[in-house]
Design an enzyme around this catalytic site. Structure first.
Site, PDB file in Angstrom:
ATOM      1  N   ASP A 121     -37.503  27.025 -85.121  1.00 40.34           N
ATOM      2  CA  ASP A 121     -36.683  26.085 -85.865  1.00 40.34           C
ATOM      3  C   ASP A 121     -35.750  25.334 -84.924  1.00 40.34           C
ATOM      4  OD1 ASP A 121     -35.033  24.721 -87.509  1.00 40.34           O
ATOM      5  OD2 ASP A 121     -34.202  26.473 -88.547  1.00 40.34           O
ATOM      6  N   GLU A 140     -27.380  25.356 -54.014  1.00 42.28           N
ATOM      7  CA  GLU A 140     -26.478  26.409 -53.522  1.00 42.28           C
ATOM      8  C   GLU A 140     -25.465  26.718 -54.623  1.00 42.28           C
ATOM      9  OE1 GLU A 140     -24.775  25.468 -49.552  1.00 42.28           O
ATOM     10  OE2 GLU A 140     -25.905  23.619 -49.765  1.00 42.28           O
ATOM     11  N   GLU A 186     -22.671  28.659 -56.500  1.00 36.48           N
ATOM     12  CA  GLU A 186     -21.592  29.611 -56.249  1.00 36.48           C
ATOM     13  C   GLU A 186     -21.128  30.209 -57.574  1.00 36.48           C
ATOM     14  OE1 GLU A 186     -19.804  27.331 -52.323  1.00 36.48           O
ATOM     15  OE2 GLU A 186     -18.988  26.829 -54.285  1.00 36.48           O
ATOM     16  N   GLU A 193     -18.024  33.845 -50.527  1.00 38.06           N
ATOM     17  CA  GLU A 193     -17.525  32.482 -50.365  1.00 38.06           C
ATOM     18  C   GLU A 193     -16.030  32.491 -50.039  1.00 38.06           C
ATOM     19  OE1 GLU A 193     -17.707  29.467 -49.882  1.00 38.06           O
ATOM     20  OE2 GLU A 193     -19.888  29.255 -49.782  1.00 38.06           O
ATOM     21  N   GLU A 238     -22.061  33.361 -52.941  1.00 37.89           N
ATOM     22  CA  GLU A 238     -23.144  32.365 -52.960  1.00 37.89           C
ATOM     23  C   GLU A 238     -24.437  33.066 -52.562  1.00 37.89           C
ATOM     24  OE1 GLU A 238     -22.480  28.481 -51.051  1.00 37.89           O
ATOM     25  OE2 GLU A 238     -24.454  28.648 -50.122  1.00 37.89           O
ATOM     26  N   HIS A 272     -24.123  22.650 -54.682  1.00 38.93           N
ATOM     27  CA  HIS A 272     -24.647  21.576 -53.840  1.00 38.93           C
ATOM     28  C   HIS A 272     -26.140  21.435 -54.098  1.00 38.93           C
ATOM     29  CE1 HIS A 272     -21.286  22.565 -50.701  1.00 38.93           C
ATOM     30  NE2 HIS A 272     -20.807  22.056 -51.823  1.00 38.93           N
ATOM     31  N   ARG A 306     -17.644  17.697 -44.041  1.00 42.41           N
ATOM     32  CA  ARG A 306     -17.943  18.309 -45.322  1.00 42.41           C
ATOM     33  C   ARG A 306     -17.041  17.793 -46.448  1.00 42.41           C
ATOM     34  NH1 ARG A 306     -21.206  23.332 -45.263  1.00 42.41           N
ATOM     35  NH2 ARG A 306     -22.071  23.492 -43.189  1.00 42.41           N
ATOM     36  N   GLU A 312     -27.438  16.320 -48.724  1.00 37.11           N
ATOM     37  CA  GLU A 312     -26.774  17.335 -49.532  1.00 37.11           C
ATOM     38  C   GLU A 312     -25.760  16.645 -50.439  1.00 37.11           C
ATOM     39  OE1 GLU A 312     -23.642  19.643 -47.680  1.00 37.11           O
ATOM     40  OE2 GLU A 312     -24.340  21.457 -48.675  1.00 37.11           O
ATOM     41  N   ARG A 344     -22.837  17.004 -52.817  1.00 33.64           N
ATOM     42  CA  ARG A 344     -21.867  18.097 -52.872  1.00 33.64           C
ATOM     43  C   ARG A 344     -21.048  18.150 -54.157  1.00 33.64           C
ATOM     44  NH1 ARG A 344     -20.778  20.432 -48.265  1.00 33.64           N
ATOM     45  NH2 ARG A 344     -18.567  20.655 -48.753  1.00 33.64           N
TER      46      ARG A 344
HETATM   47  P1  ADP Z   1     -24.992  24.822 -46.266  1.00 31.57           P
HETATM   48  O1  ADP Z   1     -25.020  24.598 -44.777  1.00 31.57           O
HETATM   49  O2  ADP Z   1     -24.574  23.601 -47.001  1.00 31.57           O
HETATM   50  O3  ADP Z   1     -24.214  26.050 -46.675  1.00 31.57           O
HETATM   51  P2  ADP Z   1     -27.318  26.336 -47.068  1.00 31.57           P
HETATM   52  O4  ADP Z   1     -27.953  26.866 -45.831  1.00 31.57           O
HETATM   53  O5  ADP Z   1     -26.456  27.276 -47.852  1.00 31.57           O
HETATM   54  O6  ADP Z   1     -26.523  25.011 -46.657  1.00 31.57           O
HETATM   55  O7  ADP Z   1     -28.426  25.762 -48.078  1.00 31.57           O
HETATM   56  C1  ADP Z   1     -29.339  24.794 -47.669  1.00 31.57           C
HETATM   57  C2  ADP Z   1     -30.386  24.607 -48.764  1.00 31.57           C
HETATM   58  O8  ADP Z   1     -31.187  23.468 -48.418  1.00 31.57           O
HETATM   59  C3  ADP Z   1     -31.339  25.772 -48.909  1.00 31.57           C
HETATM   60  O9  ADP Z   1     -31.585  26.024 -50.277  1.00 31.57           O
HETATM   61  C4  ADP Z   1     -32.619  25.248 -48.213  1.00 31.57           C
HETATM   62  O10 ADP Z   1     -33.819  25.862 -48.674  1.00 31.57           O
HETATM   63  C5  ADP Z   1     -32.550  23.795 -48.607  1.00 31.57           C
HETATM   64  N1  ADP Z   1     -33.437  22.905 -47.839  1.00 31.57           N
HETATM   65  C6  ADP Z   1     -33.911  23.051 -46.577  1.00 31.57           C
HETATM   66  N2  ADP Z   1     -34.761  22.045 -46.269  1.00 31.57           N
HETATM   67  C7  ADP Z   1     -34.833  21.239 -47.366  1.00 31.57           C
HETATM   68  C8  ADP Z   1     -35.547  20.048 -47.688  1.00 31.57           C
HETATM   69  N3  ADP Z   1     -36.364  19.442 -46.816  1.00 31.57           N
HETATM   70  N4  ADP Z   1     -35.373  19.518 -48.920  1.00 31.57           N
HETATM   71  C9  ADP Z   1     -34.553  20.079 -49.796  1.00 31.57           C
HETATM   72  N5  ADP Z   1     -33.850  21.186 -49.561  1.00 31.57           N
HETATM   73  C10 ADP Z   1     -33.983  21.782 -48.355  1.00 31.57           C
HETATM   74 MG    MG Z   2     -23.805  23.318 -48.911  1.00 32.98          MG
HETATM   75 MG    MG Z   3     -20.905  27.283 -50.528  1.00 33.81          MG
HETATM   76 MG    MG Z   4     -24.314  27.171 -48.485  1.00 35.00          MG
HETATM   77 MG    MG Z   5     -25.159  28.068 -45.248  1.00 39.10          MG
END
Ligand code: ADP
Ligand code: MG
Ligand code: MG
Ligand code: MG
Ligand code: MG
Length: 442
Positions: free
Chosen positions: A52, A130, A132, A187, A194, A243, A314, A331, A333
């Site tokens: 439903d 990412e 959190e 974090e 995270e 992110h 950042r 990224e 953010r």
């Molecule tokens: P940060 O440095 O911002 O903390 P993280 O290492 O925590 O980054 O997370 C980076 C994310 O980006 C991971 O989920 C990773 O798998 C992803 N990632 C890596 N390469 C690619 C890509 N080509 N396209 C999309 N996401 C990607």
């Molecule tokens: Mg990040």
């Molecule tokens: Mg973080």
């Molecule tokens: Mg991260």
């Molecule tokens: Mg990281």
């Protein structure tokens, strides 16, 4: 893994599954469950199960309430935390109308539409989220509080960190469910965590995000804690973001990578950034959909406030991490984990594609700390600010035809209605801060 219906039948037998949860999300990304016994599985796999729709927020009115669940066999997973005896599995479903057409109000279908548009242009979207979250104590009645175990243990000489144990358990369970965990860490804020998992295509990631949130909350509960993805549960400390790392693939390679340019970013990547930056005011309503979201988007906590992009810093809205080759990505953010991931990825993708289609050049990257710029310097560089409230953001959404089109009229209308009510409700309430400020003053 890409399972077929036959794989599901086999696995249900092998694992001794007794119950199957059919899952989908409402417009706000809240996971819904219809639990069936294994005897009904055949019917479900044949797309014959009805529910439903009028009882689901943002779906349909009473008079058009019958909807069908079409389970996606590739999403089959057995919950690792249930005993083998009478195991429980789940399948994520697409929602269909009685006439056999996809239901336009289904968030998964909204994302499927954007993905199809990308495919027509030769692109596949990859996303790495990412998310959190906070782990808080519960009170005697089992209700979540904002009291942190971290703070409680701050002066403790024999720290037994409940949070670390819970997080390890989450990682183990997620791994068993097919998540490729890349990192998990504490974090910035006390009690904030995270867990990162490997990027994948947009639909898989949206499915994974809703699953992730549900697993994190379930495991936290089993450790006597409450997990929350609320963007800003405590004033004065960092909020929780999600992110969204994004890239496009074309012909099996990363379309954001171009070894022939000075920064090794392709023109497509720059246009994608241009599209996101153009549409970010409207996107924000979807990626930051609660009143509380805007209490995270303030300066001082690594959350973005300004519409800018950068290679190093950042502080801006978009960061381009230094990795190149297959890892070339942007990224975003600003998003927070209160968003509906299906809708969030759909609007990002749509904005990026609009950038590519219409060759929207982004402004020059800003590698200075924007928080240190004066308002005059920001104005000179043409750096705008993100919407400051839910009300701002929903207005921006209402005047953006590209993002509105990505959502479709049905979702758009229901979303706006609900958010108007949410905003009105919030603004009519008298909050503790006001009493503190005004009660004895006037
Ligand atoms: P940060 O440095 O911002 O903390 P993280 O290492 O925590 O980054 O997370 C980076 C994310 O980006 C991971 O989920 C990773 O798998 C992803 N990632 C890596 N390469 C690619 C890509 N080509 N396209 C999309 N996401 C990607
Ligand atoms: Mg990040
Ligand atoms: Mg973080
Ligand atoms: Mg991260
Ligand atoms: Mg990281």
């Amino acid at each position: 893994p890409l399972f077929t219906s036959d794989d599901v039948r086999t696995m249900v037998k092998d694992y001794g599954v007794k119950f199957v949860r059919l899952q989908f999300t409402d417009i706000f990304g809240v996971l819904k469950n219809v639990s069936i016994t294994v005897e009904q599985l055949e019917k479900a796999l044949n797309n014959e199960l009805m529910f439903d729709g009028s009882s689901i927020e943002g779906f349909v009115r009473i008079e058009e309430s019958d909807m069908y669940l079409y389970p996606d066999p590739s999403t089959f997973v057995v919950f690792p935390w249930k005993p083998r005896d009478g195991a429980v599995a789940r399948l994520i479903c697409d929602i269909y109308n009685t006439d056999g057409t996809p239901f336009i109000g289904d968030p998964r279908y909204v994302l499927r539409r954007a993905i199809a548009e990308a495919a027509e242009m030769g692109y596949t979207m990859n996303v790495g989220p990412e998310a959190e979250f906070f782990l808080f104590h519960v009170d005697e009645a089992g209700r979540p509080t904002t009291i942190t175990h971290d703070r409680a243990g701050y002066f403790d000489m024999t720290p037994v960190d409940l949070g670390e144990n819970a997080r390890r358990d989450m990682v183990l369970n997620l791994s068993q469910m097919g998540f490729e965990i890349e990192a998990s860490h504490h974090e910035v804020a006390p009690a904030q965590h995270e867990i990162d998992f490997k990027y994948s295509d947009a639909l898989d990631i949206a499915d994974k995000v809703v699953t992730f949130k549900f697993v994190v909350r379930t495991i936290a509960q089993r450790h006597g804690l409450a997990a929350t993805f609320m963007p800003k549960p405590v004033f004065g400390i960092a909020g929780s973001g999600m992110h969204l790392n994004q890239s496009l693939m074309k012909n099996g390679t990363n379309a954001f990578y171009d070894p022939g340019t000075p920064n090794k970013l392709s023109q497509d990547c720059l246009y994608y950034i241009g599209g996101i930056m153009k549409h970010i005011p409207a996107i924000t309503a979807i990626t930051n959909p609660t009143v509380n979201s805007y209490k995270r988007l303030v300066s001082g906590y690594e959350a973005p406030v300004y519409v800018a992009w950068s290679y190093r810093n950042r502080s801006p809205l978009i960061r381009v991490p230094a990795k190149r080759g297959q890892s070339t990505r942007i990224e975003l953010r600003s998003p927070d984990p209160s968003c509906n991931p299906y809708l969030a990825l759909a609007v990002c993708l749509k904005a990026g594609l609009d950038g590519i289609k219409n060759k929207i050049e982004p402004p020059a990257p800003c590698d200075r700390n924007i928080y240190e710029l004066t308002p005059e310097e920001r104005a000179e560089l043409g750096i705008a600010i993100l919407p400051e409230s839910l009300n701002d953001a929903t207005y921006q959404l209402s005047i953006d035809p590209v993002i509105t089109d990505a959502l479709g009229q049905h979702v758009m209308q229901r979303f706006m209605e609900a958010k108007r009510i949410e905003w009105d409700n919030y603004r009519q309430h008298v909050h503790p801060w006001e009493l503190e400020q005004y009660l004895s003053k006037f």
